[in-house]
Design an enzyme around this catalytic site. Structure first.
Site, mmCIF file in Angstrom:
data_model
loop_
_atom_site.group_PDB
_atom_site.id
_atom_site.type_symbol
_atom_site.label_atom_id
_atom_site.label_comp_id
_atom_site.label_asym_id
_atom_site.label_seq_id
_atom_site.Cartn_x
_atom_site.Cartn_y
_atom_site.Cartn_z
ATOM 1 N N GLU A 435 1.001 -1.449 -0.029
ATOM 2 C CA GLU A 435 0.234 -0.173 0.119
ATOM 3 C C GLU A 435 0.763 1.104 0.116
ATOM 4 O O GLU A 435 1.901 1.208 0.931
ATOM 5 C CB GLU A 435 -0.761 -0.238 1.032
ATOM 6 N N ASP A 508 -0.336 -1.274 6.463
ATOM 7 C CA ASP A 508 -0.045 -0.515 7.405
ATOM 8 C C ASP A 508 -1.095 -1.517 8.755
ATOM 9 O O ASP A 508 -2.298 -1.850 8.925
ATOM 10 C CB ASP A 508 -0.141 0.817 7.989
ATOM 11 N N ASP A 510 -2.684 -0.912 10.892
ATOM 12 C CA ASP A 510 -3.906 0.422 11.950
ATOM 13 C C ASP A 510 -5.384 -0.386 11.150
ATOM 14 O O ASP A 510 -5.548 -1.272 10.641
ATOM 15 C CB ASP A 510 -3.421 1.131 11.537
ATOM 16 N N ASP A 512 -7.228 2.034 9.094
ATOM 17 C CA ASP A 512 -6.878 1.972 7.070
ATOM 18 C C ASP A 512 -6.430 0.473 7.547
ATOM 19 O O ASP A 512 -6.922 0.251 6.018
ATOM 20 C CB ASP A 512 -6.556 3.037 6.795
#
Ligand code: 0RA
Length: 647
Positions: A435, A508, A510, A512
């Site tokens: 990403e 990531d 997290d 998102d």
């Protein structure tokens, strides 16, 4: 005299042999000795009686389930002949005791044969512990009784009759059938269908059994049902399409005999996708169609296209409707009667007679043309529906071609952003789907370039409107991904062509990141399922923290929970981290950190994605996309179901 007696004895022996054969191998004659075979006994007798009605004698058949487990079938036809046969026995007895008695008394001889196995009365008689027949004819009543197919006595006149007809009663043999309880609802279904297929025939079905002798599920069914359909197969269509939105309000109907085949057809379009075509030969359903179905399909495609050309404006002139186009939303019944039906396979579910194809085609082409011309409003609505279907199919085709054009297949150039690996051995190759560009840098730097390829893609790959494959492909990121994989997509997917046996999604650690992974998993689940099934899809597990205790001692920590646990453990041991780094994203790691934690096959943690994981993601995706699914569903239903364009 002596000579005649000899023939009588000889034929008697043959008859006993035949009954024996039937009782030894009942399945050969009636299919099986369970549910199907048991119910077939009644069907066989009823079909005989209906044939007499079709021959023009009587208009009613009565079926009764009796208290003692037997059933009775009564008709109002001519009554089975009771005159002497050359064997010296009455014709009736010959029919009741001889297989395929042939000639004048064979069903085939006076009307087309019915029953699936067409085995005749003698087989049913042989498989019944008790059987009896009563013939009303020429003002007299004649009766004969049997046990397991053998006459208990000769045929006798027992009284006088006001009408004519035949009544059979049989009690299925417990020695033959595992279960001798008839399922009333099953019989109702079958005989209702018989009534639909034979307009103006009355079928009465009555259950006189005690409550405790009835099949469980049928306890609450009314015990007496009468079926009569003035308009035969037309009524059948009405009943099938009840509650639907009709396209043509007037049902197309045609009945005509041509080349020795009697053809009866009814059709109606409804505002739906499915196609319901029921084909019958001599009142028997042929679930797999056959020549009559083929003839019908040819005819309807031609007639509708011809009519379309007749009324087409400039815009429509180019349109050629396919068979699939003209059959969407179609309900059709095709019922033909022909002298010598040939079926395919043991179960006779498919009709084979070539003359059936041409007969049905002729009758439908001629009459449908007339119908369309005489009912322009209905015709217009049918054509409009077909054109919508045609356009949806075109859109689907265009979408598919777009996939190919845009290079989803092998041979197209690889996206510039892809840092490919050197090896071409797919088994050894890994593709990291990373990403964002910021993480792409370190990943490219840190990788093992022999076997590891990096494809940096930005942000969320799909949004709520872009769920169709043609839209998906217009999405740059996914297009790159598809090209990089080299195995096509959707209908053109060929997993054997895939260029990497590990596709590793790297996002990531997290919310998102999790969201993005969900979107990719959904994409794979809907369009590249085989890739998941082959075990090629993985998700990388990059750490969220780096916790340093000393220069040489540090920990990679996956998430907050693990981080808290670690701090607690350290505290117990009286130690304290010297430095804690929380990675906001992959891009914050330097290349060697990324290599150690996420990419190095020796030290990394990968999660292999199973179909269950992807299914779960797929469900989550719908939630993430909000409840805007109704218009989407509508679109899919009305436009592109067949093409499976929906992601
Ligand atoms: C052959 C010839 C005739 C009638 C029948 C068969 C016949 C068969 C069945 C089977 C069930 N019900 C039936 N009813 C009649 C005509 C005989 C004559 O004209 O005398």
């Amino acid at each position: 005299m002596a000579k005649q007696k000899d023939t009588y004895d000889a034929s008697k022996i043959v008859v006993l042999d035949q009954l024996d054969a039937v009782r030894k191998r009942p399945a050969m004659y009636i299919g099986d000795t369970s549910e199907y075979g048991l119910h077939h006994l009644i069907v066989e007798i009823v079909d005989n009686a209906i044939d007499e009605v079709l021959a023009g004698y009587g208009d009613k058949v009565e079926i009764t389930l009796n208290k003692d487990g037997s059933f009775t079938v009564k008709d109002y036809g001519r009554g089975i002949p009771i005159d002497m046969h050359k064997s010296g026995k009455p014709a009736l007895e010959v029919i009741m005791t001889t297989l395929h008695s042939g000639g004048k008394f064979d069903r085939k001889a006076y009307k087309v044969a019915g029953g699936l196995h067409g085995v005749g009365l003698a087989v049913v008689n042989a498989l019944s512990e008790k059987g009896s027949v009563e013939v009303r004819k020429d003002g007299k009543v004649y009766e004969q009784e049997y046990s397991r197919g053998k006459p208990l006595a000769g045929l006798k006149q027992t009284g006088t009759a006001k009408d004519s007809g035949t009544t059979f009663t049989f009690k299925p043999d417990k020695d033959i059938f595992g279960n001798v309880t008839f399922d009333f609802s099953r019989l109702l279904k079958r005989f209702r269908q018989s009534a639909f297929l034979n307009a103006k025939l009355t079928v009465v079905v009555e259950d006189k059994r005690k409550d405790e002798d009835r099949e469980n599920g049928t306890k609450y069914l009314p015990r007496l049902q009468k079926y009569y359909f003035e308009n035969g197969v037309k009524s059948y269509i009405r009943s099938i399409n009840k509650g639907e939105k009709y396209i043509n309000h007037r049902i197309f109907y045609a009945q005509e005999e041509t080349d020795n085949v009697d053809v009866e057809v009814a059709i109606q379009y409804i505002d739906d996708l499915q196609e319901t075509i029921l084909t019958f030969a001599n009142n028997i359903l042929n679930p797999e169609g056959g020549t009559h179905a083929t003839g019908f399909k040819t005819a309807i495609t031609k007639s509708i296209n011809d009519y379309l050309q007749q009324i087409a404006g400039e815009k429509e002139k180019e349109i050629r409707l396919t068979g699939d186009d003209v059959r969407e939303g179609l309900t059709a019944i095709i019922s033909i009667k022909l002298p010598d039906p040939q079926f395919e396979g043991q179960t006779k579910i498919k009709l084979n007679n070539p003359e059936a194809a041409s007969a049905v085609r002729k009758v439908v082409e001629k009459n449908l043309k007339m119908f369309l011309e005489e009912n322009p409003k209905d015709a217009k609505r049918i054509i409009e529906k077909n054109i919508v279907t045609f356009k949806a199919r075109q859109a689907a085709k265009a979408a598919k071609e777009a996939v190919i054009r845009k290079g989803a297949l092998e041979g197209s150039s690889l996206p510039g952003k892809l840092a490919d690996c050197q090896s071409r051995d797919a088994e050894k190759c890994e593709l990291f789907v990373v990403e964002g560009d910021s993480a792409g840098g370190p990943a490219k730097q840190g990788r093992d370039r022999k076997t590891q390829a990096i494809l940096p893609l930005f942000g969320k790959p799909i949004n709520s409107e872009k769920y169709r494959i043609d839209k998906v492909i217009q999405n740059e990121k996914l297009k790159y991904l598809i090209i990089a994989l080299g195995c096509g997509i959707g209908e053109t997917l060929d997993v054997s062509k895939i260029r990497y046996h590990k596709i590793i999604l790297m996002a990531d650690a997290d919310v998102d990141g999790a969201h993005i992974v969900t979107l990719y998993l959904t994409f794979f689940f809907r369009h590249l399922k085989k890739v998941i099934e082959s075990g090629y899809l993985y998700v990388a597990q990059p750490p969220l923290y780096k916790v340093e205790i000393s220069k040489d001692e540090f920990y990679w920590v996956k998430d907050d929970e693990e981080h808290e646990n670690l701090l607690r453990d350290l505290k117990k041991k009286g130690r304290e981290p010297k430095n804690t780094q929380r990675f906001k994203g992959l891009g914050e790691m330097n290349f060697d950190q990324l290599w150690d934690t996420t990419m190095n096959p020796e030290t990394r943690v990968l999660k292999q994605i199973t179909i269950e994981d992807a299914e779960e993601a797929n469900r989550t995706f719908d939630v993430l996309m909000g409840n805007d699914v109704l218009p989407r569903k509508k679109f899919i239903q009305t436009n592109a179901k067949k093409a499976e364009l929906d992601i």
